[in-house]
Write an enzyme that holds these catalytic residues in place. Sequence first.
Site, PDB file in Angstrom:
ATOM      1  N   GLY A  12       0.778  -1.232   0.000  1.00 17.80           N
ATOM      2  CA  GLY A  12       0.000   0.000   0.000  1.00 17.80           C
ATOM      3  C   GLY A  12       0.810   1.284   0.000  1.00 17.80           C
ATOM      4  O   GLY A  12       0.307   2.322   0.453  1.00 17.80           O
ATOM      5  N   SER A  13       2.017   1.270  -0.553  1.00 11.07           N
ATOM      6  CA  SER A  13       2.793   2.529  -0.531  1.00 11.07           C
ATOM      7  C   SER A  13       2.135   3.590  -1.399  1.00 11.07           C
ATOM      8  O   SER A  13       2.140   4.780  -1.044  1.00 11.07           O
ATOM      9  CB  SER A  13       4.250   2.290  -0.953  1.00 11.07           C
ATOM     10  OG  SER A  13       4.360   1.995  -2.330  1.00 11.07           O
ATOM     11  N   ARG A  91      -6.216  -8.149  -8.366  1.00 12.13           N
ATOM     12  CA  ARG A  91      -7.250  -9.030  -8.913  1.00 12.13           C
ATOM     13  C   ARG A  91      -7.763  -8.439 -10.216  1.00 12.13           C
ATOM     14  O   ARG A  91      -7.991  -7.225 -10.309  1.00 12.13           O
ATOM     15  CB  ARG A  91      -8.449  -9.162  -7.953  1.00 12.13           C
ATOM     16  CG  ARG A  91      -8.109  -9.592  -6.551  1.00 12.13           C
ATOM     17  CD  ARG A  91      -7.375 -10.894  -6.465  1.00 12.13           C
ATOM     18  NE  ARG A  91      -8.123 -12.054  -6.965  1.00 12.13           N
ATOM     19  CZ  ARG A  91      -7.592 -13.266  -7.097  1.00 12.13           C
ATOM     20  NH1 ARG A  91      -6.317 -13.480  -6.813  1.00 12.13           N
ATOM     21  NH2 ARG A  91      -8.326 -14.263  -7.532  1.00 12.13           N
ATOM     22  N   ILE A  92      -7.952  -9.290 -11.198  1.00  9.97           N
ATOM     23  CA  ILE A  92      -8.553  -8.838 -12.453  1.00  9.97           C
ATOM     24  C   ILE A  92     -10.043  -8.604 -12.218  1.00  9.97           C
ATOM     25  O   ILE A  92     -10.709  -9.407 -11.562  1.00  9.97           O
ATOM     26  CB  ILE A  92      -8.313  -9.882 -13.573  1.00  9.97           C
ATOM     27  CG1 ILE A  92      -6.843  -9.823 -14.002  1.00  9.97           C
ATOM     28  CG2 ILE A  92      -9.238  -9.637 -14.760  1.00  9.97           C
ATOM     29  CD1 ILE A  92      -6.443 -10.883 -15.014  1.00  9.97           C
ATOM     30  N   LEU A  93     -10.526  -7.474 -12.722  1.00  7.48           N
ATOM     31  CA  LEU A  93     -11.948  -7.133 -12.555  1.00  7.48           C
ATOM     32  C   LEU A  93     -12.693  -7.413 -13.860  1.00  7.48           C
ATOM     33  O   LEU A  93     -12.198  -7.114 -14.945  1.00  7.48           O
ATOM     34  CB  LEU A  93     -12.078  -5.662 -12.170  1.00  7.48           C
ATOM     35  CG  LEU A  93     -11.440  -5.314 -10.814  1.00  7.48           C
ATOM     36  CD1 LEU A  93     -11.325  -3.803 -10.632  1.00  7.48           C
ATOM     37  CD2 LEU A  93     -12.227  -5.939  -9.661  1.00  7.48           C
ATOM     38  N   ASN A 107      -6.374   3.491 -12.250  1.00  3.44           N
ATOM     39  CA  ASN A 107      -5.418   2.444 -11.889  1.00  3.44           C
ATOM     40  C   ASN A 107      -4.021   2.950 -12.159  1.00  3.44           C
ATOM     41  O   ASN A 107      -3.807   3.734 -13.088  1.00  3.44           O
ATOM     42  CB  ASN A 107      -5.676   1.187 -12.742  1.00  3.44           C
ATOM     43  CG  ASN A 107      -4.694   0.061 -12.439  1.00  3.44           C
ATOM     44  OD1 ASN A 107      -4.387  -0.206 -11.266  1.00  3.44           O
ATOM     45  ND2 ASN A 107      -4.182  -0.596 -13.473  1.00  3.44           N
ATOM     46  N   HIS A 109      -0.283   1.495 -13.191  1.00  5.57           N
ATOM     47  CA  HIS A 109       0.313   0.294 -13.759  1.00  5.57           C
ATOM     48  C   HIS A 109       1.800   0.561 -14.013  1.00  5.57           C
ATOM     49  O   HIS A 109       2.148   1.600 -14.572  1.00  5.57           O
ATOM     50  CB  HIS A 109      -0.392  -0.064 -15.084  1.00  5.57           C
ATOM     51  CG  HIS A 109       0.136  -1.319 -15.698  1.00  5.57           C
ATOM     52  ND1 HIS A 109      -0.146  -2.561 -15.172  1.00  5.57           N
ATOM     53  CD2 HIS A 109       0.955  -1.520 -16.748  1.00  5.57           C
ATOM     54  CE1 HIS A 109       0.483  -3.482 -15.903  1.00  5.57           C
ATOM     55  NE2 HIS A 109       1.149  -2.870 -16.863  1.00  5.57           N
ATOM     56  N   SER A 136       2.205   4.306 -15.513  1.00  2.00           N
ATOM     57  CA  SER A 136       1.070   5.005 -16.114  1.00  2.00           C
ATOM     58  C   SER A 136      -0.110   4.988 -15.152  1.00  2.00           C
ATOM     59  O   SER A 136      -0.346   3.990 -14.468  1.00  2.00           O
ATOM     60  CB  SER A 136       0.619   4.299 -17.400  1.00  2.00           C
ATOM     61  OG  SER A 136       1.701   4.117 -18.300  1.00  2.00           O
ATOM     62  N   THR A 141     -11.261   0.675 -17.838  1.00  2.44           N
ATOM     63  CA  THR A 141     -12.355   0.252 -18.713  1.00  2.44           C
ATOM     64  C   THR A 141     -12.384  -1.277 -18.694  1.00  2.44           C
ATOM     65  O   THR A 141     -11.616  -1.911 -17.959  1.00  2.44           O
ATOM     66  CB  THR A 141     -12.127   0.741 -20.161  1.00  2.44           C
ATOM     67  OG1 THR A 141     -10.912   0.160 -20.643  1.00  2.44           O
ATOM     68  CG2 THR A 141     -12.041   2.260 -20.236  1.00  2.44           C
ATOM     69  N   LEU A 144      -8.244  -4.856 -19.826  1.00  4.96           N
ATOM     70  CA  LEU A 144      -7.214  -4.858 -18.793  1.00  4.96           C
ATOM     71  C   LEU A 144      -6.096  -3.870 -19.138  1.00  4.96           C
ATOM     72  O   LEU A 144      -5.483  -3.969 -20.206  1.00  4.96           O
ATOM     73  CB  LEU A 144      -6.629  -6.275 -18.639  1.00  4.96           C
ATOM     74  CG  LEU A 144      -5.493  -6.412 -17.611  1.00  4.96           C
ATOM     75  CD1 LEU A 144      -6.011  -6.294 -16.188  1.00  4.96           C
ATOM     76  CD2 LEU A 144      -4.749  -7.720 -17.805  1.00  4.96           C
ATOM     77  N   ASP A 145      -5.841  -2.926 -18.231  1.00  6.73           N
ATOM     78  CA  ASP A 145      -4.778  -1.917 -18.396  1.00  6.73           C
ATOM     79  C   ASP A 145      -4.912  -1.149 -19.710  1.00  6.73           C
ATOM     80  O   ASP A 145      -3.914  -0.675 -20.264  1.00  6.73           O
ATOM     81  CB  ASP A 145      -3.381  -2.582 -18.309  1.00  6.73           C
ATOM     82  CG  ASP A 145      -3.161  -3.259 -16.963  1.00  6.73           C
ATOM     83  OD1 ASP A 145      -3.680  -2.762 -15.956  1.00  6.73           O
ATOM     84  OD2 ASP A 145      -2.472  -4.304 -16.937  1.00  6.73           O
ATOM     85  N   GLU A 174       6.026   6.589  -9.154  1.00  9.11           N
ATOM     86  CA  GLU A 174       4.601   6.262  -8.977  1.00  9.11           C
ATOM     87  C   GLU A 174       4.005   7.160  -7.894  1.00  9.11           C
ATOM     88  O   GLU A 174       2.893   7.684  -8.035  1.00  9.11           O
ATOM     89  CB  GLU A 174       4.431   4.789  -8.567  1.00  9.11           C
ATOM     90  CG  GLU A 174       4.935   3.793  -9.597  1.00  9.11           C
ATOM     91  CD  GLU A 174       4.522   2.360  -9.269  1.00  9.11           C
ATOM     92  OE1 GLU A 174       3.432   2.149  -8.719  1.00  9.11           O
ATOM     93  OE2 GLU A 174       5.309   1.438  -9.580  1.00  9.11           O
TER      94      GLU A 174
HETATM   95  C1  GAR Z   1       3.043  -0.818  -7.634  1.00  5.12           C
HETATM   96  O1  GAR Z   1       4.309  -0.859  -8.242  1.00  5.12           O
HETATM   97  C2  GAR Z   1       1.950  -0.787  -8.688  1.00  5.12           C
HETATM   98  O2  GAR Z   1       2.297  -0.053  -9.831  1.00  5.12           O
HETATM   99  C3  GAR Z   1       1.838  -2.246  -9.002  1.00  5.12           C
HETATM  100  O3  GAR Z   1       1.944  -2.908  -7.781  1.00  5.12           O
HETATM  101  C4  GAR Z   1       2.762  -2.131  -6.903  1.00  5.12           C
HETATM  102  C5  GAR Z   1       2.022  -1.917  -5.603  1.00  5.12           C
HETATM  103  O4  GAR Z   1       2.836  -1.332  -4.616  1.00  5.12           O
HETATM  104  N1  GAR Z   1       0.573  -2.526  -9.646  1.00  5.12           N
HETATM  105  C6  GAR Z   1       0.367  -3.517 -10.515  1.00  5.12           C
HETATM  106  O5  GAR Z   1       1.254  -4.282 -10.837  1.00  5.12           O
HETATM  107  C7  GAR Z   1      -1.046  -3.597 -11.059  1.00  5.12           C
HETATM  108  N2  GAR Z   1      -1.169  -4.699 -11.958  1.00  5.12           N
HETATM  109  P1  GAR Z   1       2.173  -0.647  -3.350  1.00  5.12           P
HETATM  110  O6  GAR Z   1       1.224  -1.677  -2.724  1.00  5.12           O
HETATM  111  O7  GAR Z   1       3.338  -0.364  -2.447  1.00  5.12           O
HETATM  112  O8  GAR Z   1       1.463   0.581  -3.775  1.00  5.12           O
END
Ligand code: GAR
Length: 197
Positions: A12-13, A91-93, A107, A109, A136, A141, A144-145, A174
């Site tokens: 969750g950063s 999870r894929i929605l 989202n 990515h 990004s 939508t 996916l991504d 990010e």
């Molecule tokens: C992040 O790097 C995010 O971009 C990626 O997971 C990490 C979560 O880190 N997301 C995906 O790969 C989505 N398919 P976080 O829990 O520390 O925010």
Amino acid sequence: TKRVAILISGGGSNMVTLVNSMTGDHPARPVLVLSNDPNAGGLAKARALNVPTFAVDHKPFGKDRPAFEAALQKALEVAKPDIICLAGFMRILTPEFTRNWEGRMLNIHPSLLPKYKGLHTHVRALEAGDTEHGCSVHEVTAELDGGPILGQAKIAISADDTAETLAARLLPFEHQLYPQVLQRYAAGDRTPVMING
Ligand code: GAR
């Protein structure tokens, strides 16, 4: 003020930087952090930031994605978010779920979309011999991504990068990008945010 729900699966950063950004004259406030993993480290971080949390464990639902998503939907309907931010939600929605929130769900990515949708983005960028990589933020939508891009941050790939070093160097970008996009989006501005690292 826009109500924001953040969906996580892990540490969750990104969620923490989003929550911390929503202060003062920011047009949004966090109302819920929701995880598909009751043990996600981000849940404790959200509680420490005084944001209500909830978990919908996907495991008991097995392959029944619609039932899992119905439980997610119920939790979200209680929180009544104007905007949902997926932040490391793994999870894929289904299109049936994304349709409920289309135009209201973002989202992040870890690739320069449209490159490398899906998993293992850092390895794939390295294996392709790319000279740059990035992250990004896009609208969610059914694809996916695949939704409209609202912002990107780019970094150079160096010869000695590994998937781990790339991921670690990208994460702070990010954390810059997502709050900037959310602030604009909550104010009704969809002009893409572009960051060059
Ligand atoms: C992040 O790097 C995010 O971009 C990626 O997971 C990490 C979560 O880190 N997301 C995906 O790969 C989505 N398919 P976080 O829990 O520390 O925010």
